[in-house]
Design an enzyme around this catalytic site. Structure first.
Site, PDB file in Angstrom:
ATOM      1  N   TYR A 125      -6.705  15.399 -22.641  1.00  0.00           N
ATOM      2  CA  TYR A 125      -6.906  15.679 -21.126  1.00  0.00           C
ATOM      3  C   TYR A 125      -8.189  15.704 -20.734  1.00  0.00           C
ATOM      4  CZ  TYR A 125      -5.118  17.957 -17.154  1.00  0.00           C
ATOM      5  OH  TYR A 125      -5.066  18.382 -15.594  1.00  0.00           O
TER       6      TYR A 125
ATOM      7  N   SER B 224      -9.109  16.965 -12.094  1.00  0.00           N
ATOM      8  CA  SER B 224      -8.948  18.153 -12.547  1.00  0.00           C
ATOM      9  C   SER B 224     -10.415  18.805 -12.674  1.00  0.00           C
ATOM     10  CB  SER B 224      -8.259  18.482 -13.827  1.00  0.00           C
ATOM     11  OG  SER B 224      -8.432  19.674 -14.367  1.00  0.00           O
TER      12      SER B 224
HETATM   13  P1  NAD Z   1       4.167  18.278 -12.723  1.00  0.00           P
HETATM   14  O1  NAD Z   1       4.441  18.390 -14.302  1.00  0.00           O
HETATM   15  O2  NAD Z   1       4.779  19.257 -11.978  1.00  0.00           O
HETATM   16  O3  NAD Z   1       4.128  16.684 -12.102  1.00  0.00           O
HETATM   17  C1  NAD Z   1       3.748  15.651 -12.925  1.00  0.00           C
HETATM   18  C2  NAD Z   1       4.636  14.486 -12.057  1.00  0.00           C
HETATM   19  O4  NAD Z   1       4.079  13.145 -13.130  1.00  0.00           O
HETATM   20  C3  NAD Z   1       6.102  14.514 -12.165  1.00  0.00           C
HETATM   21  O5  NAD Z   1       6.586  13.970 -11.080  1.00  0.00           O
HETATM   22  C4  NAD Z   1       6.409  13.554 -13.419  1.00  0.00           C
HETATM   23  O6  NAD Z   1       7.534  13.026 -13.490  1.00  0.00           O
HETATM   24  C5  NAD Z   1       5.420  12.507 -13.212  1.00  0.00           C
HETATM   25  N1  NAD Z   1       5.126  11.872 -14.556  1.00  0.00           N
HETATM   26  C6  NAD Z   1       4.821  12.456 -15.863  1.00  0.00           C
HETATM   27  N2  NAD Z   1       4.694  11.391 -16.823  1.00  0.00           N
HETATM   28  C7  NAD Z   1       4.986  10.083 -16.015  1.00  0.00           C
HETATM   29  C8  NAD Z   1       4.965   8.744 -16.324  1.00  0.00           C
HETATM   30  N3  NAD Z   1       4.925   8.301 -17.476  1.00  0.00           N
HETATM   31  N4  NAD Z   1       5.096   7.883 -15.094  1.00  0.00           N
HETATM   32  C9  NAD Z   1       5.531   8.270 -13.997  1.00  0.00           C
HETATM   33  N5  NAD Z   1       5.353   9.629 -13.693  1.00  0.00           N
HETATM   34  C10 NAD Z   1       5.188  10.523 -14.782  1.00  0.00           C
HETATM   35  O7  NAD Z   1       2.367  18.432 -12.645  1.00  0.00           O
HETATM   36  P2  NAD Z   1       1.445  18.818 -11.751  1.00  0.00           P
HETATM   37  O8  NAD Z   1       0.783  20.139 -11.983  1.00  0.00           O
HETATM   38  O9  NAD Z   1       1.838  18.547 -10.297  1.00  0.00           O
HETATM   39  O10 NAD Z   1       0.212  17.865 -12.188  1.00  0.00           O
HETATM   40  C11 NAD Z   1      -0.162  16.623 -11.373  1.00  0.00           C
HETATM   41  C12 NAD Z   1      -1.431  16.100 -11.416  1.00  0.00           C
HETATM   42  O11 NAD Z   1      -2.420  17.331 -11.290  1.00  0.00           O
HETATM   43  C13 NAD Z   1      -1.760  15.811 -12.995  1.00  0.00           C
HETATM   44  O12 NAD Z   1      -2.516  14.451 -13.077  1.00  0.00           O
HETATM   45  C14 NAD Z   1      -2.333  16.885 -13.442  1.00  0.00           C
HETATM   46  O13 NAD Z   1      -3.258  16.719 -14.493  1.00  0.00           O
HETATM   47  C15 NAD Z   1      -3.270  17.194 -12.092  1.00  0.00           C
HETATM   48  N6  NAD Z   1      -3.626  18.658 -12.191  1.00  0.00           N
HETATM   49  C16 NAD Z   1      -2.801  19.804 -12.307  1.00  0.00           C
HETATM   50  C17 NAD Z   1      -3.169  20.990 -12.283  1.00  0.00           C
HETATM   51  C18 NAD Z   1      -2.420  22.154 -12.295  1.00  0.00           C
HETATM   52  O14 NAD Z   1      -2.792  23.452 -12.438  1.00  0.00           O
HETATM   53  N7  NAD Z   1      -1.175  21.972 -11.988  1.00  0.00           N
HETATM   54  C19 NAD Z   1      -4.708  21.314 -12.343  1.00  0.00           C
HETATM   55  C20 NAD Z   1      -5.657  19.999 -12.075  1.00  0.00           C
HETATM   56  C21 NAD Z   1      -5.139  19.010 -12.214  1.00  0.00           C
END
Ligand code: NAD
Length: 260
Positions: A155, A142
């Site tokens: 985080y 991130s």
């Molecule tokens: P999201 O909530 O849409 O998806 C998260 C996914 O992780 C889902 O499929 C969920 O089922 C899975 N998950 C959660 N806990 C779990 C566990 N214990 N075991 C297995 N699977 C699990 O989130 P997203 O926004 O798509 O985020 C995905 C990644 O991107 C994360 O690591 C997040 O930190 C990172 N990220 C997101 C953003 C953003 O703005 N959305 C920005 C920077 C980084």
């Protein structure tokens, strides 16, 4: 481009992970999906993706907070596909609270899912990659792996840890054709961010609209969310032969956030 390769994408039942899994499958890689969700929806997703792309699509319900289940997922993928060539560590959760009020269990859960799961999955896939002398490990960190924001202690600590882990793994395998990189997205509009908008509104005492404008995108100079497909294409590029010399990086995809 990835025909004959096989990938695991953790946390791919939603958001960024789902888009990455779709993109890798469209490029010819067999894909193991992972994450939580409704079992009939996951089943439908598997079959529609397999049908649309012609690759094999498997699913593991492994909980990324459980090292034994992570090892089981990797073993299952290796057995199903014959190899795991690409690992995308993407599963992640968020919780927002001032550090002196941050619940201990949330701290432990975020460190386990957002950081330790990357370690356990990498540890499990590396012997096979070393044996075949090829691999791509991409950790979805991130912008918060590079800079901090208040109220996100667990985080930010976990994502900084992911960047450090990425560099260490890259150095350890630098003489092989295995690369390990982190991508550092700014804000992408996914269910995770939609949850944060609600949480931040509570913490700051603002409306959700004000939070998007004045808090979330305040740090993102281009003033728009990062597109899911933009991020997935960066991951695909890192899987390509053209990216063979890119390793140990933490690549911002953040509209200029970390340029400040
Ligand atoms: P999201 O909530 O849409 O998806 C998260 C996914 O992780 C889902 O499929 C969920 O089922 C899975 N998950 C959660 N806990 C779990 C566990 N214990 N075991 C297995 N699977 C699990 O989130 P997203 O926004 O798509 O985020 C995905 C990644 O991107 C994360 O690591 C997040 O930190 C990172 N990220 C997101 C953003 C953003 O703005 N959305 C920005 C920077 C980084």
């Amino acid at each position: 481009m990835l025909k004959g390769r096989s990938a695991i994408v953790t946390g791919s039942t939603s958001g960024i992970g789902l888009e990455i899994a779709r993109t890798l499958a469209r490029s010819g890689a067999n894909v193991m999906l992972n994450g939580f969700g409704d079992s009939s929806q996951i089943k439908a997703l598997r079959s529609s993706l397999a049908e649309a792309t012609g690759v094999r699509v498997e699913y593991s319900s492994a909980d990324m907070s459980r090292p034994d289940q992570i090892a089981g997922m990797v073993a299952e993928a290796a057995a199903a596909f014959g190899a795991v060539d690409i690992l995308v560590n993407n599963a992640g959760i968020q919780f927002v609270a001032p550090v002196d009020e941050f619940p201990d269990d949330k701290w432990s859960q975020i460190l386990a899912i957002n950081l330790s799961s990357n370690f356990h999955a990498i540890k499990a896939v590396l012997p096979g990659m070393k044996h075949r002398q090829w691999g791509r490990i991409i950790n979805v960190a991130s912008a918060h792996g590079l800079v901090a924001s208040p109220f996100k202690s667990a985080y930010v600590a976990a994502k900084h840890g992911v960047v450090g882990l990425t560099k260490t793994v890259a150095l350890e395998v630098a003489e092989t054709a295995i690369t390990c990189n982190a991508v550092c997205p700014g804000y992408v509009k996914t269910p995770l961010v939609e949850g944060q908008i609600k949480d931040q509104a509570r913490v700051h005492g603002m409306s959700e609209h004000e939070v998007v404008r004045e808090v979330i995108l305040a740090s993102q100079p281009n003033k728009r969310f990062v597109g899911l497909e933009e991020l997935a294409q960066v991951v695909l590029f890192l899987c390509s032969d053209a990216a063979a010399s890119i390793t140990g990086t933490a690549l911002p995809v953040d509209g200029g956030w970390t340029a400040r």
